[in-house]
Design a protein around this motif. Sequence first.
Motif, PDB file in Angstrom:
ATOM      1  N   ALA A 127       0.825  -1.208   0.000  1.00  0.00           N
ATOM      2  CA  ALA A 127       0.000   0.000   0.000  1.00  0.00           C
ATOM      3  C   ALA A 127       0.864   1.265   0.000  1.00  0.00           C
ATOM      4  CB  ALA A 127      -0.929  -0.006   1.204  1.00  0.00           C
ATOM      5  N   LYS A 173      -6.693  -4.556  -1.686  1.00  0.00           N
ATOM      6  CA  LYS A 173      -6.227  -4.204  -3.025  1.00  0.00           C
ATOM      7  C   LYS A 173      -7.312  -3.465  -3.823  1.00  0.00           C
ATOM      8  CE  LYS A 173      -2.728  -5.405  -4.671  1.00  0.00           C
ATOM      9  NZ  LYS A 173      -2.189  -6.668  -5.123  1.00  0.00           N
ATOM     10  N   ARG A 179       3.359  -9.990 -10.783  1.00  0.00           N
ATOM     11  CA  ARG A 179       4.360  -8.999 -10.362  1.00  0.00           C
ATOM     12  C   ARG A 179       5.308  -8.666 -11.503  1.00  0.00           C
ATOM     13  NH1 ARG A 179       2.353  -5.813  -8.031  1.00  0.00           N
ATOM     14  NH2 ARG A 179       4.382  -4.829  -7.869  1.00  0.00           N
ATOM     15  N   ILE A 216      -4.377  -4.059  -9.853  1.00  0.00           N
ATOM     16  CA  ILE A 216      -4.878  -4.676  -8.623  1.00  0.00           C
ATOM     17  C   ILE A 216      -4.063  -5.922  -8.300  1.00  0.00           C
ATOM     18  CG2 ILE A 216      -6.844  -5.920  -7.654  1.00  0.00           C
ATOM     19  CD1 ILE A 216      -8.659  -3.902  -9.085  1.00  0.00           C
ATOM     20  N   GLY A 217      -3.733  -6.722  -9.292  1.00  0.00           N
ATOM     21  CA  GLY A 217      -2.912  -7.912  -9.054  1.00  0.00           C
ATOM     22  C   GLY A 217      -3.395  -9.099  -9.852  1.00  0.00           C
ATOM     23  N   ASP A 253      -6.983 -11.263  -5.915  1.00  0.00           N
ATOM     24  CA  ASP A 253      -7.393 -10.001  -5.308  1.00  0.00           C
ATOM     25  C   ASP A 253      -8.840  -9.623  -5.568  1.00  0.00           C
ATOM     26  OD1 ASP A 253      -4.753  -9.165  -4.257  1.00  0.00           O
ATOM     27  OD2 ASP A 253      -4.204  -9.289  -6.360  1.00  0.00           O
ATOM     28  N   LEU A 254      -9.405 -10.074  -6.662  1.00  0.00           N
ATOM     29  CA  LEU A 254     -10.746  -9.621  -7.029  1.00  0.00           C
ATOM     30  C   LEU A 254     -11.385 -10.639  -7.955  1.00  0.00           C
ATOM     31  CD1 LEU A 254     -12.755  -7.207  -6.936  1.00  0.00           C
ATOM     32  CD2 LEU A 254     -11.664  -6.346  -8.999  1.00  0.00           C
ATOM     33  N   ILE A 271      -5.791   0.086  -8.870  1.00  0.00           N
ATOM     34  CA  ILE A 271      -5.813   0.664  -7.527  1.00  0.00           C
ATOM     35  C   ILE A 271      -4.608   1.618  -7.509  1.00  0.00           C
ATOM     36  CG2 ILE A 271      -4.636  -1.402  -6.578  1.00  0.00           C
ATOM     37  CD1 ILE A 271      -7.221   0.697  -4.663  1.00  0.00           C
ATOM     38  N   TYR A 272      -4.186   2.043  -6.355  1.00  0.00           N
ATOM     39  CA  TYR A 272      -3.026   2.930  -6.311  1.00  0.00           C
ATOM     40  C   TYR A 272      -2.111   2.496  -5.193  1.00  0.00           C
ATOM     41  CZ  TYR A 272      -6.045   4.790  -2.682  1.00  0.00           C
ATOM     42  OH  TYR A 272      -6.872   4.894  -1.578  1.00  0.00           O
ATOM     43  N   LYS A 273      -0.873   2.976  -5.251  1.00  0.00           N
ATOM     44  CA  LYS A 273      -0.001   2.839  -4.091  1.00  0.00           C
ATOM     45  C   LYS A 273       0.497   4.223  -3.714  1.00  0.00           C
ATOM     46  CE  LYS A 273       3.194  -0.033  -5.885  1.00  0.00           C
ATOM     47  NZ  LYS A 273       4.515  -0.675  -6.193  1.00  0.00           N
TER      48      LYS A 273
END
Lengths: 472, 472
Positions: free
Chosen positions: A376, A404, B20, B123-124, B204-205, B418-420
Amino acid sequence: MSLTNATPLEVAKAARVGSRRLAVLSTDKRNAALTSIHKALADGKDEVLAANKQDLVDANKVAAGGTLSQSLVKRLDLGKPGKYEDMLQGILDVRDLEDPINKTTAKTLLDDTLVLSRVTCPIGVLLIIFEARPEVIANISALAIKSGNAAILKGGRESSHSFAAIASIISQALSTTAVPSDCLQLVQTRDVIADLLKLDTYIDLCIPRGGNELVRYVKNTASIPVLGHADGICTTYLSGDYPADKATKILIDAKVSYPAGCNALEQLLVHISALSTTLPVVAEALLQKGVSLRCDPASLAALSEELPAHSAALLQPASSEDYTTEFLDLVLAVKTVSSLDEAITHINAHSSHHTDAILTLDEATAKSFLAGVDSASVYWNTSTRMADGQRYGFGTEVGISTNKIHSRGPVGLEGLTIYKWVLVGDAQVSAEYGAGGKRWRHERMVVGDDEGVARSEEEREVLRRFRAGKGV
Amino acid sequence: MSLTNATPLEVAKAARVGSRRLAVLSTDKRNAALTSIHKALADGKDEVLAANKQDLVDANKVAAGGTLSQSLVKRLDLGKPGKYEDMLQGILDVRDLEDPINKTTAKTLLDDTLVLSRVTCPIGVLLIIFEARPEVIANISALAIKSGNAAILKGGRESSHSFAAIASIISQALSTTAVPSDCLQLVQTRDVIADLLKLDTYIDLCIPRGGNELVRYVKNTASIPVLGHADGICTTYLSGDYPADKATKILIDAKVSYPAGCNALEQLLVHISALSTTLPVVAEALLQKGVSLRCDPASLAALSEELPAHSAALLQPASSEDYTTEFLDLVLAVKTVSSLDEAITHINAHSSHHTDAILTLDEATAKSFLAGVDSASVYWNTSTRMADGQRYGFGTEVGISTNKIHSRGPVGLEGLTIYKWVLVGDAQVSAEYGAGGKRWRHERMVVGDDEGVARSEEEREVLRRFRAGKGV
């Protein structure tokens, strides 16, 4: 705020109905409710502190029996100098933040006289479960009202008298405002939680604020989405080129300044080239502060050689569990890596995706780390303890999310909002467009000053010139 | 793309590792992979259509047995003129959309040389479950790669030969690109779904694309977040002042242009003042199109009086279930309301929060409706059928969400990100700030042109002037 003995279903339905009335209140009316709550809690200080004293008496009895820690008892005490005033000030701080709802965040001209806007709005009904600290109830109530969300609150048992006193005062205060009092409901018994977590028709989001066990229980039980983090296993990767003095400063802050925090450092990865150069300096400082180091063979060998004076009590071999443990204590796992890739891979596999940092002078190395680590918050040359809504400039935070989706990292008011799509037309219909029909324009529009977006005076001036130039 | 017989855990772990590597690929490399997939699928058209023919033969046998509808069989057919080419073009359309990741969406100066940025990222790992239409696999694969997400795909059984052929071609195409082939995995058997839905450590989703039953199963089973909608119960409120011709045009589009769509109209609320004025005109047009109306007593009485020629087959009394039913057919529930508030309350209680519209000439009434109705899309004077990613200008959509968090309404590439939080410093630490220490600056910064944000030439010019004025 209702202090309720209603059934979970009644609580949730009432909150939902209230939430729709709250959602359409103006900024002024929501802010006025916060002003009222602040005044009522200021006036009711004696009453709240009396109830809090009762909680402390009860907690001390339990602590004497050994099932409650003294540090927890201390966290219950609202009478500590400045604590009540901080709680009151927190309400005004939230009130004075920018309104997060009714902002137009995107606008598209689909066709002549057909305009699509994305407008921020409250999520709806929040279920917030928090542990003992009694002042949290005031903070959370303020965040909920400010963001236009109804909230069902469940606090820790140890603060039940304080919560009841605060809830009763907030309830009376709200009755003089435009905010329906069903928008804030305090549930008193733990047995209703399981039922509430299943009411996804009425409750939109659950935010558990507490330890690992609470969060895991909520995540496993809920059919409503959960925002939060179970663990904070934060890692810092020390590369070979970073100066020992700065590394020491950063790592002492990350590990020692508040070891019980979710943003405290739990793992140090050391590049092999730093084993006998930077690491011994850093380790010496950590050991001086009482931190015990759980080391892999390479780092243990290097430190045993460089720092022979230290006892085996503080310099220990690591077990594999040490790299998946949130110590929340003066303990740090240390591991040697031979490349940046190894560091990134270790972090992605072992960290809790909360906050991870790299210490290096090399920009390319740092950028690879920041892009490659799936957490994050990702930091370059600073302490993991920076992960905090107040430090990020959010004013306050409702928690830190390792989710996420939706909201990641420290969650402020913005994380309590979603958006709706508003489409305004003049009887255009879908069948008119497409093959052989009208064409979509799909032009991005500039959002107006009156559409809720915060702009500085300078930005407004630039926008005025921009529009004048476009003839808008 | 792997066509896999691995265990659910192996599939998910491999996707996570692949994700990744994919997440850090440049825009060019992700786009190049889409170009390769496009070319391979163009070259492999005969092979895919041969496999698709096999699916059609099998499906026709099942249809002959009566357990599969002819309309579903038709949707399987990739050989219909233009369908394969549309699928191919869709891949290039997604490739040519703006890159949704690595955009800086906010930037704050926390202190001198301490800069916090919010940067969009994938998101992953996505789990996407979709029903029979075989071309969806190409569309979803393109969206996943473009947004930097790995995806585990499970398609409907009826398209299994087509899916296998497409997956094999995509797999070969990816092997010549920088995208790891584990980033797209097709699982073939339905029994792995339940296991995958529990693997929240690696996935993740989940995005289920299909009917109500599928979505409900997924929502009830998953421990990973789910994005989607179970029902599309869309409502339009007809006020007394809206012209009958425009109302008719809008309502015919909303109900008749594609009754099986989730954005089709299922309920019409009529203000009491329109019962004998606008409603009969609208109803006559709907009845002419074969729509049967399920009416409350007041509207039934009005229509029976005004339109005596129509049979009882098309003009029926409504049951209470008609106001919570997604008909997906030429059926419309009609209900009389005596106020805007009654309309809003009915919609918030009965609609599926997908898309709801008001038809009125009065701006204040419209604004109250748009604010008060708690749905993903709220419309003023247009058809609910407008709720669609392509119509909203997203290029394409991965689905429509009635969730209250993350992404709401039509979900395009942005909904897959999403964001970091990226924090860059020079050895500042948390303990230096706060009471008695340094003060946070918390100044909002203007995001640079090189930070991935899409701007028009005009906006860039404005920004240059803005910076020149500030001396930045």
